[in-house]
Design an enzyme around this catalytic site. Structure first.
Site, short mmCIF file in Angstrom:
data_model
loop_
_atom_site.label_atom_id
_atom_site.label_comp_id
_atom_site.label_asym_id
_atom_site.label_seq_id
_atom_site.Cartn_x
_atom_site.Cartn_y
_atom_site.Cartn_z
N THR A 283 8.02 3.65 7.03
CA THR A 283 8.44 3.14 8.34
C THR A 283 9.04 1.75 8.22
OG1 THR A 283 6.85 4.48 9.51
CG2 THR A 283 7.54 2.49 10.63
N THR B 133 2.87 3.95 5.51
CA THR B 133 1.44 3.71 5.73
C THR B 133 0.59 4.97 5.48
OG1 THR B 133 1.68 4.26 8.07
CG2 THR B 133 1.82 1.93 7.49
N ASP B 134 1.19 6.16 5.62
CA ASP B 134 0.38 7.38 5.64
C ASP B 134 -0.40 7.64 4.36
OD1 ASP B 134 1.13 7.87 8.21
OD2 ASP B 134 2.67 9.34 7.73
N SER C 178 6.25 8.49 3.39
CA SER C 178 5.15 8.59 2.41
C SER C 178 4.25 9.80 2.65
CB SER C 178 4.34 7.31 2.34
OG SER C 178 3.38 7.25 3.37
N1 ASP Z 1 5.16 8.46 8.09
C1 ASP Z 1 5.40 7.08 7.73
C2 ASP Z 1 5.20 6.94 6.23
O1 ASP Z 1 4.07 6.98 5.80
C3 ASP Z 1 4.46 6.21 8.48
C4 ASP Z 1 4.56 4.75 8.18
O2 ASP Z 1 5.14 4.30 7.23
O3 ASP Z 1 3.97 4.00 9.00
O4 ASP Z 1 6.16 6.80 5.50
#
Ligand code: ASP
Length: 320
Positions: free
Chosen positions: A17, A99-100, A66
């Site tokens: 993200t 973050t995932d 991710s």
């Molecule tokens: N779906 C995203 C990822 O993990 C979520 C994020 O980065 O906050 O790449």
């Protein structure tokens, strides 16, 4: 007299993200992760070179959401980090990541890298095109942390909070401060361009448990390890099916202090008889499971189920 070598911070971009973009101006959700290149992310942050205390270099290692993280990117990332860590001109490494699955990557790197310099993962909960994106401040904090002389080991920083690879997990789907370290608490904070350690000093870096695996990561078979949840009404059929499919290991996310539904327990016993490695982790998000003497299963030693899966894959990979 020899000229003093300028040491650099290397930023490895993997997507997420923090590199996300939305076609709806200012939107916080409904965006696509992994759209903006790491060079562009760095160029948008004033004062970044100053925070690096020297030079900055960037590499686009991947450009993914991710949630789709896998062995190929993990291998490249770990090997690239190892090569930068061995380079005397590199003071520290920053990894931009979604973050995932950030906690999984952090734990994998912690197990593989001899990180006598800081390896700092960072991320964002809002895309780069949001009205008030959190990525730029997180990236600035990550570079500050990577340039901190006392810092070492695999760390992560977001929302100004520094966490260690073992304890950190994503605990909230939307909040900007989405990560926590449970009972252990954070390792420190980055405040107005300075690092404040929670216990007065930086944590020491540990020798990686599986560092010997690093050179062969790209060519070895990654064992298939799956996570199964113990919940009300389970019948263990999923375990039997996994064994039939040739699974190498199973991590059970058990209830409470490692308790398992009796039907699941029976299926796991069959799996062990068939040669499958089983580890038991607690599905409780906080605290640490106590290993009871009469427990017939090997415990995951306080790791969350997703981290226990990574440890078991590495353990099986290393097994003769
Ligand atoms: N779906 C995203 C990822 O993990 C979520 C994020 O980065 O906050 O790449």
């Amino acid at each position: 007299m020899q000229a003093k070598m300028e040491r650099k911070i290397v930023v490895l971009g993997t997507g997420g993200t923090i590199a996300g973009a939305s076609s709806v101006a200012g939107a916080n959700v409904g965006y696509t992760a992994g759209q903006i290149g790491v060079d562009a992310l760095l160029a948008a942050i004033p004062g970044l070179r100053q925070a690096a205390g020297g030079a900055l270099a960037a590499e686009q290692l991947a450009q993914i959401d991710s949630k789709d993280m896998g062995f190929e990117v993990w291998t490249r990332l770990a090997q690239r980090c190892a090569s930068h860590l061995a380079d005397a001109s590199v003071a520290g490494i920053v990894i931009t990541h979604g973050t995932d699955t950030l906690e999984e990557t952090a734990w994998l790197l912690h197990q593989l890298l001899d990180a006598s310099k800081p390896v700092v993962l960072t991320c964002a909960m809002r895309p780069a095109t949001a009205l008030a994106p959190d990525g730029p401040q997180n990236l600035l904090d990550a570079v500050t942390l990577a340039a901190e002389r006392a810092a070492r080991g695999v760390l992560m920083v977001s929302a100004g909070v520094v966490h260690g690879a073992r304890e950190v997990s994503k605990v909230h789907p939307l909040r900007l401060d989405a990560f926590a370290s449970g009972d252990g608490g954070p390792l420190g904070w980055v405040e107005a361009g300075r690092v404040r350690w929670a216990h007065g000093c930086a944590p020491v870096s540990a020798t990686p448990a599986y560092g010997v695996l690093l050179p062969a990561l790209g060519v070895v078979h990654w064992p298939r390890v799956e996570i199964v949840l113990s919940h009300a009404g389970t019948d263990g059929a999923l375990v039997d099916w996994l064994v039939e499919k040739g699974v190498d290991g199973i991590v059970v996310a058990a209830s409470g202090n490692g308790t398992l539904h009796q039907a699941l327990e029976a299926a796991l016993a069959r799996a062990v008889d068939a040669g499958v490695a089983v580890r038991v982790a607690s599905r409780c998000p906080e605290g640490r499971m106590l290993d009871l003497h009469d427990m017939p299963w090997q415990s995951a030693k306080g790791l969350s189920p997703v981290k226990a899966r990574i440890s078991l894959m590495l353990e099986l990979m290393q097994a003769p």
